[in-house]
Motif scaffolding. Structure first.
Motif, PDB file in Angstrom:
ATOM      1  N   SER A  78       0.838  -1.203   0.000  1.00  0.00           N
ATOM      2  CA  SER A  78       0.000   0.000   0.000  1.00  0.00           C
ATOM      3  C   SER A  78       0.874   1.254   0.000  1.00  0.00           C
ATOM      4  O   SER A  78       2.033   1.227   0.408  1.00  0.00           O
ATOM      5  CB  SER A  78      -0.951   0.003   1.198  1.00  0.00           C
ATOM      6  OG  SER A  78      -0.230   0.120   2.405  1.00  0.00           O
ATOM      7  N   ASP A  80       0.743   5.556   0.829  1.00  0.00           N
ATOM      8  CA  ASP A  80       0.111   6.759   1.387  1.00  0.00           C
ATOM      9  C   ASP A  80       0.560   7.964   0.589  1.00  0.00           C
ATOM     10  O   ASP A  80       1.740   8.075   0.252  1.00  0.00           O
ATOM     11  CB  ASP A  80       0.623   7.001   2.811  1.00  0.00           C
ATOM     12  CG  ASP A  80      -0.264   6.379   3.862  1.00  0.00           C
ATOM     13  OD1 ASP A  80      -1.395   5.979   3.544  1.00  0.00           O
ATOM     14  OD2 ASP A  80       0.208   6.316   5.019  1.00  0.00           O
ATOM     15  N   HIS A  81      -0.373   8.858   0.327  1.00  0.00           N
ATOM     16  CA  HIS A  81      -0.041  10.084  -0.390  1.00  0.00           C
ATOM     17  C   HIS A  81      -0.596  11.258   0.424  1.00  0.00           C
ATOM     18  O   HIS A  81      -1.676  11.174   0.987  1.00  0.00           O
ATOM     19  CB  HIS A  81      -0.675  10.055  -1.778  1.00  0.00           C
ATOM     20  CG  HIS A  81      -0.932  11.405  -2.375  1.00  0.00           C
ATOM     21  ND1 HIS A  81      -0.022  12.006  -3.212  1.00  0.00           N
ATOM     22  CD2 HIS A  81      -1.962  12.266  -2.241  1.00  0.00           C
ATOM     23  CE1 HIS A  81      -0.510  13.199  -3.560  1.00  0.00           C
ATOM     24  NE2 HIS A  81      -1.679  13.366  -2.999  1.00  0.00           N
ATOM     25  N   ARG A  82       0.165  12.348   0.456  1.00  0.00           N
ATOM     26  CA  ARG A  82      -0.260  13.557   1.152  1.00  0.00           C
ATOM     27  C   ARG A  82       0.265  14.726   0.341  1.00  0.00           C
ATOM     28  O   ARG A  82       1.447  14.725  -0.028  1.00  0.00           O
ATOM     29  CB  ARG A  82       0.418  13.566   2.530  1.00  0.00           C
ATOM     30  CG  ARG A  82      -0.344  14.223   3.658  1.00  0.00           C
ATOM     31  CD  ARG A  82       0.157  13.652   4.986  1.00  0.00           C
ATOM     32  NE  ARG A  82       1.589  13.882   5.183  1.00  0.00           N
ATOM     33  CZ  ARG A  82       2.095  15.004   5.736  1.00  0.00           C
ATOM     34  NH1 ARG A  82       1.324  15.992   6.138  1.00  0.00           N
ATOM     35  NH2 ARG A  82       3.407  15.125   5.899  1.00  0.00           N
ATOM     36  N   SER A  88      -5.169  13.707   0.519  1.00  0.00           N
ATOM     37  CA  SER A  88      -4.398  12.582   1.013  1.00  0.00           C
ATOM     38  C   SER A  88      -5.201  11.313   0.799  1.00  0.00           C
ATOM     39  O   SER A  88      -6.410  11.366   0.556  1.00  0.00           O
ATOM     40  CB  SER A  88      -4.080  12.755   2.498  1.00  0.00           C
ATOM     41  OG  SER A  88      -5.281  12.768   3.237  1.00  0.00           O
ATOM     42  N   THR A  90      -4.753   6.602   0.965  1.00  0.00           N
ATOM     43  CA  THR A  90      -3.938   5.386   0.946  1.00  0.00           C
ATOM     44  C   THR A  90      -4.513   4.464  -0.108  1.00  0.00           C
ATOM     45  O   THR A  90      -5.723   4.260  -0.134  1.00  0.00           O
ATOM     46  CB  THR A  90      -3.978   4.681   2.317  1.00  0.00           C
ATOM     47  OG1 THR A  90      -3.576   5.608   3.318  1.00  0.00           O
ATOM     48  CG2 THR A  90      -3.048   3.474   2.343  1.00  0.00           C
ATOM     49  N   HIS A  92      -4.480   0.620  -1.838  1.00  0.00           N
ATOM     50  CA  HIS A  92      -4.206  -0.791  -1.556  1.00  0.00           C
ATOM     51  C   HIS A  92      -4.259  -1.561  -2.874  1.00  0.00           C
ATOM     52  O   HIS A  92      -4.630  -0.992  -3.906  1.00  0.00           O
ATOM     53  CB  HIS A  92      -5.241  -1.309  -0.564  1.00  0.00           C
ATOM     54  CG  HIS A  92      -5.105  -0.688   0.794  1.00  0.00           C
ATOM     55  ND1 HIS A  92      -5.887   0.375   1.201  1.00  0.00           N
ATOM     56  CD2 HIS A  92      -4.270  -0.959   1.821  1.00  0.00           C
ATOM     57  CE1 HIS A  92      -5.520   0.732   2.426  1.00  0.00           C
ATOM     58  NE2 HIS A  92      -4.550  -0.062   2.825  1.00  0.00           N
ATOM     59  N   GLN A  97      -4.196   5.778  -7.728  1.00  0.00           N
ATOM     60  CA  GLN A  97      -4.179   7.182  -7.337  1.00  0.00           C
ATOM     61  C   GLN A  97      -3.816   7.994  -8.578  1.00  0.00           C
ATOM     62  O   GLN A  97      -2.753   7.783  -9.175  1.00  0.00           O
ATOM     63  CB  GLN A  97      -3.126   7.345  -6.257  1.00  0.00           C
ATOM     64  CG  GLN A  97      -2.884   8.759  -5.818  1.00  0.00           C
ATOM     65  CD  GLN A  97      -1.519   8.867  -5.191  1.00  0.00           C
ATOM     66  OE1 GLN A  97      -1.179   8.166  -4.266  1.00  0.00           O
ATOM     67  NE2 GLN A  97      -0.720   9.754  -5.714  1.00  0.00           N
ATOM     68  N   GLU A 109       5.211  10.480  -0.801  1.00  0.00           N
ATOM     69  CA  GLU A 109       4.689   9.159  -1.146  1.00  0.00           C
ATOM     70  C   GLU A 109       5.410   8.150  -0.256  1.00  0.00           C
ATOM     71  O   GLU A 109       6.622   7.989  -0.362  1.00  0.00           O
ATOM     72  CB  GLU A 109       4.953   8.877  -2.628  1.00  0.00           C
ATOM     73  CG  GLU A 109       4.272   9.885  -3.548  1.00  0.00           C
ATOM     74  CD  GLU A 109       4.866   9.927  -4.952  1.00  0.00           C
ATOM     75  OE1 GLU A 109       4.320   9.272  -5.840  1.00  0.00           O
ATOM     76  OE2 GLU A 109       5.880  10.636  -5.144  1.00  0.00           O
ATOM     77  N   LYS A 110       4.631   7.502   0.603  1.00  0.00           N
ATOM     78  CA  LYS A 110       5.224   6.568   1.579  1.00  0.00           C
ATOM     79  C   LYS A 110       4.469   5.257   1.547  1.00  0.00           C
ATOM     80  O   LYS A 110       3.296   5.228   1.163  1.00  0.00           O
ATOM     81  CB  LYS A 110       5.090   7.169   3.004  1.00  0.00           C
ATOM     82  CG  LYS A 110       5.852   8.457   3.241  1.00  0.00           C
ATOM     83  CD  LYS A 110       7.318   8.167   3.469  1.00  0.00           C
ATOM     84  CE  LYS A 110       8.122   9.414   3.750  1.00  0.00           C
ATOM     85  NZ  LYS A 110       7.954   9.933   5.102  1.00  0.00           N
ATOM     86  N   GLY A 112       2.147   2.517   3.019  1.00  0.00           N
ATOM     87  CA  GLY A 112       1.050   2.641   3.974  1.00  0.00           C
ATOM     88  C   GLY A 112       1.481   2.162   5.356  1.00  0.00           C
ATOM     89  O   GLY A 112       2.374   1.318   5.480  1.00  0.00           O
ATOM     90  N   LYS A 113       0.833   2.720   6.387  1.00  0.00           N
ATOM     91  CA  LYS A 113       1.191   2.345   7.769  1.00  0.00           C
ATOM     92  C   LYS A 113       0.936   0.871   8.033  1.00  0.00           C
ATOM     93  O   LYS A 113       1.717   0.191   8.695  1.00  0.00           O
ATOM     94  CB  LYS A 113       0.394   3.211   8.755  1.00  0.00           C
ATOM     95  CG  LYS A 113       0.875   4.653   8.779  1.00  0.00           C
ATOM     96  CD  LYS A 113       0.066   5.499   9.758  1.00  0.00           C
ATOM     97  CE  LYS A 113       0.460   6.968   9.620  1.00  0.00           C
ATOM     98  NZ  LYS A 113       0.147   7.508   8.263  1.00  0.00           N
TER      99      LYS A 113
END
Ligand code: MN
Length: 288
Positions: A78, A80-82, A88, A90, A92, A97, A109-110, A112-113
Motif C-alpha cells: 500500500s 500513502d499520499h499527502r 491525502s 492510501t 491498496h 491514485q 509518497e510513503k 502505507g502504515k
C-alpha cells in the motif's frame, strides 16, 4: 475485419534504481528503445520486492511536481499520499491514485502504515501522463480510485481487463483525464487470451510487468518490465498468455506540443521550467 496493430519492437527496462528508500524501480520508458510515447512521459515499475516489518514508513520525502499527472497503480502493498493541496489517501492492491499536479503540488509518497508494520510483498506502477499546455497551470486534482470502482471486461476463461481510464467494449473507466487516454490492467492465466480494441492514430504500448505473452501470434514478451510499442495504424491487438501474466495496456492521443522537462517538472519551454523552480523555491507550490 479490423486491422491489427503492428508490434514495433520489444524492449526490456534498464537496471533498477531506488526512488527514495521505498521504491526499487525499473524505468520501462523512456529508454533507448522507447524514447517517446506521448501523452505518456514515463513508467516506473516497482518490485515485486519483499519488505520486512518496520516502525518507520519508507518512501519518498516531500517533493514538487508541475505540468503533468502522476498515476500510481497498486498491485501489492500500500502507498500513502499527502499533498499541499490538502489531499491525502492510501491505496491498496487494485486501487489507483490519479494525481493531477497541474500548476503544482508538493507531496510525499510513503508505504502505507498497515503495510509498513506488517511487511510483505510490494509491487506498484507509477505512470506519468502529460497535460496539454492549456491545462498545465490548471488547479491540482486528486482522484483516489478504489479497486471496487474499476469495471472489468471479461475475455472468457482466464483473462480480463480492468478499465482504469478510457473505454473498452463500451465499458468506461472511472479516471477523469484531460486528453483521450486508455489505461487497462490486463490479467491473464496461462492459456488466457484477450483481444483489445485500441483507437487507430493513438500512441499505444503493451507493458508486461511479469509473465509471458505472445502478441498477435508472433512477438513474445517474457520476464519482467518489458514493453512493446504498437503502430498507430490498426485497431486491435491480440494477447495470449503462456504463463500467468500481468499486462498494462496504454493508449492515448499524442499531444503535439514541445516538451521541456527538468526532474519533477514537465513544461513546454525552458523559461517555464525556470519559473517552476523559482515558484517551488519561493514556496508557491504550497507546503505539507
Ligand atoms: Mn511524486
Amino acid at each position: 475485419m479490423s486491422e491489427q496493430k503492428k508490434v514495433l519492437g520489444v524492449y526490456g527496462a534498464a537496471s533498477s534504481h531506488w526512488v527514495g528508500d521505498g521504491f526499487p524501480v525499473r524505468t520501462v520508458f523512456p529508454s533507448a528503445g522507447v524514447r517517446e510515447l506521448s501523452p505518456f512521459l514515463m513508467l516506473d515499475y516497482a518490485g515485486p520486492v519483499r519488505f520486512e516489518p518496520s516502525s518507520r514508513p519508507r518512501g519518498v520525502e516531500q517533493h514538487p511536481h508541475r505540468g503533468f499527472e502522476t498515476v500510481t497503480i497498486a498491485y501489492q502493498g500500500s502507498v500513502d499520499h499527502r499533498d499541499s493541496g490538502g489531499n491525502s489517501g492510501t491505496i491498496h492492491p487494485g486501487d489507483v491514485q490519479w494525481m493531477t499536479a497541474a500548476s503544482g503540488v508538493v507531496h510525499e509518497e510513503k508505504h502505507g502504515k498497515d503495510f509498513t508494520a506488517r511487511g510483505g510483498d510490494f509491487e506498484m506502477v507509477q505512470l506519468w501522463v502529460n497535460l496539454p499546455a492549456a491545462q498545465k497551470m490548471s488547479k491540482p486534482r486528486y482522484q483516489g480510485i478504489l479497486n471496487a470502482e474499476i469495471p472489468r471486461v471479461e475475455f472468457g476463461a482466464g483473462a480480463y481487463a480492468r478499465i482504469i481510464a478510457g473505454e473498452l467494449n463500451g465499458v468506461e473507466g472511472p479516471a477523469k483525464t484531460f486528453t483521450p487516454v486508455n489505461v487497462f490492467d490486463v490479467r491473464l492465466e496461462p492459456g488466457g487470451k484477450a483481444e483489445l480494441h485500441l483507437p487507430a492514430g493513438q500512441n499505444s504500448a503493451l507493458v508486461l510487468l511479469r509473465g509471458e505473452i505472445a502478441v498477435n501470434g508472433s512477438a513474445t514478451l517474457k520476464g519482467a518490465a518489458q514493453i512493446a510499442p504498437l503502430s498507430p495504424s490498426g485497431e486491435t491487438v491480440a494477447i495470449e498468455a503462456k504463463a500467468e501474466s500481468l499486462v498494462l495496456v496504454l493508449s492515448g492521443e499524442p499531444i503535439h506540443e514541445p516538451v521541456a522537462s527538468y526532474g519533477p517538472f514537465v513544461m513546454n519551454t525552458q523559461a517555464e521550467l525556470r519559473q517552476a523552480v523559482e515558484d517551488y523555491q519561493a514556496g508557491r507550490l504550497g507546503r505539507l
